[in-house]
Design a protein around this motif. Structure first.
Motif, PDB file in Angstrom:
ATOM      1  N   ARG A  29      -9.008   3.854   3.809  1.00 56.08           N
ATOM      2  CA  ARG A  29      -7.668   3.140   3.298  1.00 56.08           C
ATOM      3  C   ARG A  29      -6.703   2.495   4.208  1.00 56.08           C
ATOM      4  N   GLU A  30      -6.076   1.678   3.902  1.00 56.70           N
ATOM      5  CA  GLU A  30      -5.067   0.728   4.520  1.00 56.70           C
ATOM      6  C   GLU A  30      -3.900   1.494   4.799  1.00 56.70           C
ATOM      7  N   GLN A  31      -3.556   1.512   6.093  1.00 54.86           N
ATOM      8  CA  GLN A  31      -2.351   2.227   6.426  1.00 54.86           C
ATOM      9  C   GLN A  31      -1.127   1.505   5.660  1.00 54.86           C
ATOM     10  N   GLU A  32      -0.075   2.551   5.076  1.00 51.88           N
ATOM     11  CA  GLU A  32       1.006   1.879   4.542  1.00 51.88           C
ATOM     12  C   GLU A  32       2.060   1.609   5.687  1.00 51.88           C
ATOM     13  N   SER A  33       2.855   0.569   5.218  1.00 50.99           N
ATOM     14  CA  SER A  33       3.932   0.287   5.922  1.00 50.99           C
ATOM     15  C   SER A  33       5.278   0.087   5.118  1.00 50.99           C
ATOM     16  N   LYS A  34       6.413  -0.068   5.694  1.00 47.92           N
ATOM     17  CA  LYS A  34       7.656  -0.068   4.758  1.00 47.92           C
ATOM     18  C   LYS A  34       7.639  -1.614   4.299  1.00 47.92           C
ATOM     19  N   ASN A  35       7.298  -2.489   4.956  1.00 49.00           N
ATOM     20  CA  ASN A  35       7.459  -4.022   4.919  1.00 49.00           C
ATOM     21  C   ASN A  35       6.157  -4.481   3.988  1.00 49.00           C
ATOM     22  N   GLN A  36       5.219  -3.699   3.766  1.00 49.35           N
ATOM     23  CA  GLN A  36       4.155  -4.206   2.956  1.00 49.35           C
ATOM     24  C   GLN A  36       3.874  -3.130   1.885  1.00 49.35           C
ATOM     25  N   VAL A  37       4.664  -3.050   0.886  1.00 48.14           N
ATOM     26  CA  VAL A  37       4.637  -1.852  -0.062  1.00 48.14           C
ATOM     27  C   VAL A  37       3.595  -2.281  -1.151  1.00 48.14           C
ATOM     28  N   HIS A  38       3.268  -3.717  -1.172  1.00 54.31           N
ATOM     29  CA  HIS A  38       2.039  -4.102  -2.037  1.00 54.31           C
ATOM     30  C   HIS A  38       0.853  -3.823  -1.847  1.00 54.31           C
ATOM     31  N   ARG A  39       0.601  -3.454  -0.450  1.00 49.01           N
ATOM     32  CA  ARG A  39      -0.609  -2.947  -0.017  1.00 49.01           C
ATOM     33  C   ARG A  39      -1.057  -1.399  -0.147  1.00 49.01           C
ATOM     34  N   ARG A  40      -0.070  -0.830  -0.520  1.00 50.35           N
ATOM     35  CA  ARG A  40      -0.336   0.616  -0.827  1.00 50.35           C
ATOM     36  C   ARG A  40      -1.552   0.982  -1.611  1.00 50.35           C
ATOM     37  N   GLY A  41      -2.495   1.725  -1.252  1.00 51.07           N
ATOM     38  CA  GLY A  41      -3.523   2.115  -2.137  1.00 51.07           C
ATOM     39  C   GLY A  41      -4.915   1.078  -1.749  1.00 51.07           C
ATOM     40  N   GLU A  42      -4.704   0.242  -0.917  1.00 50.58           N
ATOM     41  CA  GLU A  42      -5.965  -0.777  -0.698  1.00 50.58           C
ATOM     42  C   GLU A  42      -6.928  -0.031   0.167  1.00 50.58           C
ATOM     43  N   TYR A  43      -8.238  -0.418   0.158  1.00 48.54           N
ATOM     44  CA  TYR A  43      -9.159  -0.077   1.008  1.00 48.54           C
ATOM     45  C   TYR A  43      -9.763  -1.227   1.357  1.00 48.54           C
ATOM     46  N   ASN A  44     -10.173  -1.022   2.923  1.00 52.51           N
ATOM     47  CA  ASN A  44     -11.036  -2.163   3.680  1.00 52.51           C
ATOM     48  C   ASN A  44     -12.301  -1.642   3.989  1.00 52.51           C
ATOM     49  N   VAL A  45     -13.577  -2.502   4.016  1.00 49.09           N
ATOM     50  CA  VAL A  45     -14.668  -1.919   4.523  1.00 49.09           C
ATOM     51  C   VAL A  45     -14.730  -1.485   6.026  1.00 49.09           C
ATOM     52  N   TYR A  46     -15.249  -0.168   6.032  1.00 47.26           N
ATOM     53  CA  TYR A  46     -15.357   0.406   7.360  1.00 47.26           C
ATOM     54  C   TYR A  46     -16.543   0.597   7.978  1.00 47.26           C
ATOM     55  N   SER A  47     -17.488   0.656   7.026  1.00 49.78           N
ATOM     56  CA  SER A  47     -18.945   0.603   7.740  1.00 49.78           C
ATOM     57  C   SER A  47     -19.948   0.353   6.416  1.00 49.78           C
ATOM     58  N   THR A  48     -21.212  -0.421   6.746  1.00 51.96           N
ATOM     59  CA  THR A  48     -22.023  -0.490   5.678  1.00 51.96           C
ATOM     60  C   THR A  48     -23.306  -0.169   6.444  1.00 51.96           C
ATOM     61  N   PHE A  49     -24.194   0.664   5.820  1.00 56.45           N
ATOM     62  CA  PHE A  49     -25.749   0.729   6.170  1.00 56.45           C
ATOM     63  C   PHE A  49     -26.675   1.128   5.199  1.00 56.45           C
ATOM     64  N   GLN A  50     -27.785   0.695   5.619  1.00 59.75           N
ATOM     65  CA  GLN A  50     -29.289   0.869   4.498  1.00 59.75           C
ATOM     66  C   GLN A  50     -29.422   2.328   4.627  1.00 59.75           C
TER      67      GLN A  50
END
Length: 124
Positions: A29-50
């Motif tokens: 989960r993307e860290q929330e910040s006061k100046n980026q309210v639109h990014r709340r609830g976004e997730y970014n790729v952390y790791s991928t493996f087979q």
């Protein structure tokens, strides 16, 4: 590939998906910040493996798909995260953790081979 299973960890910080190709993708989960309210609830790729590969069970003359049927996060005991992934035959335990990046070996030497101060090194 086509997602076959989805599972959040206990805090909702991480989301793991498994697909029909046997791959696990973990999102953070993307860290929330006061100046980026639109990014709340976004997730970014952390790791991928087979996680799983196709297999053949010679005793039963049966092909085992690599498709991940289920992912389950285990309760967190320390800084690392643990998750289970399973296909039709095998259950695998995975440890997901971060390692500190620090200069070692050849990264400590300049082009002439002299040792550099580790505090001045900014890239690995």
């Amino acid at each position: 590939d086509i997602i076959s299973t989805v599972e959040f960890n206990h805090t909702g910080e991480l989301l793991a998906t498994g697909d029909k190709g046997g791959r696990v993708v973990i999102f953070q989960r993307e860290q929330e910040s006061k100046n980026q309210v639109h990014r709340r609830g976004e997730y970014n790729v952390y790791s991928t493996f087979q996680s799983h590969e196709p297999e053949f069970d010679y005793l039963k003359s049966l092909e085992i798909e690599e498709k991940i049927n289920k992912i389950r996060w285990l309760p967190q005991q320390n800084a690392a995260y643990f998750l289970l992934s399973t296909n039709d035959k095998t259950v695998k335990l995975w440890k997901v953790s971060e390692r500190d990046k620090r200069p070692e070996g050849y990264n400590l030497k300049d082009e002439e081979g002299r040792l550099r101060d580790p505090a001045t090194i900014t890239t690995l």
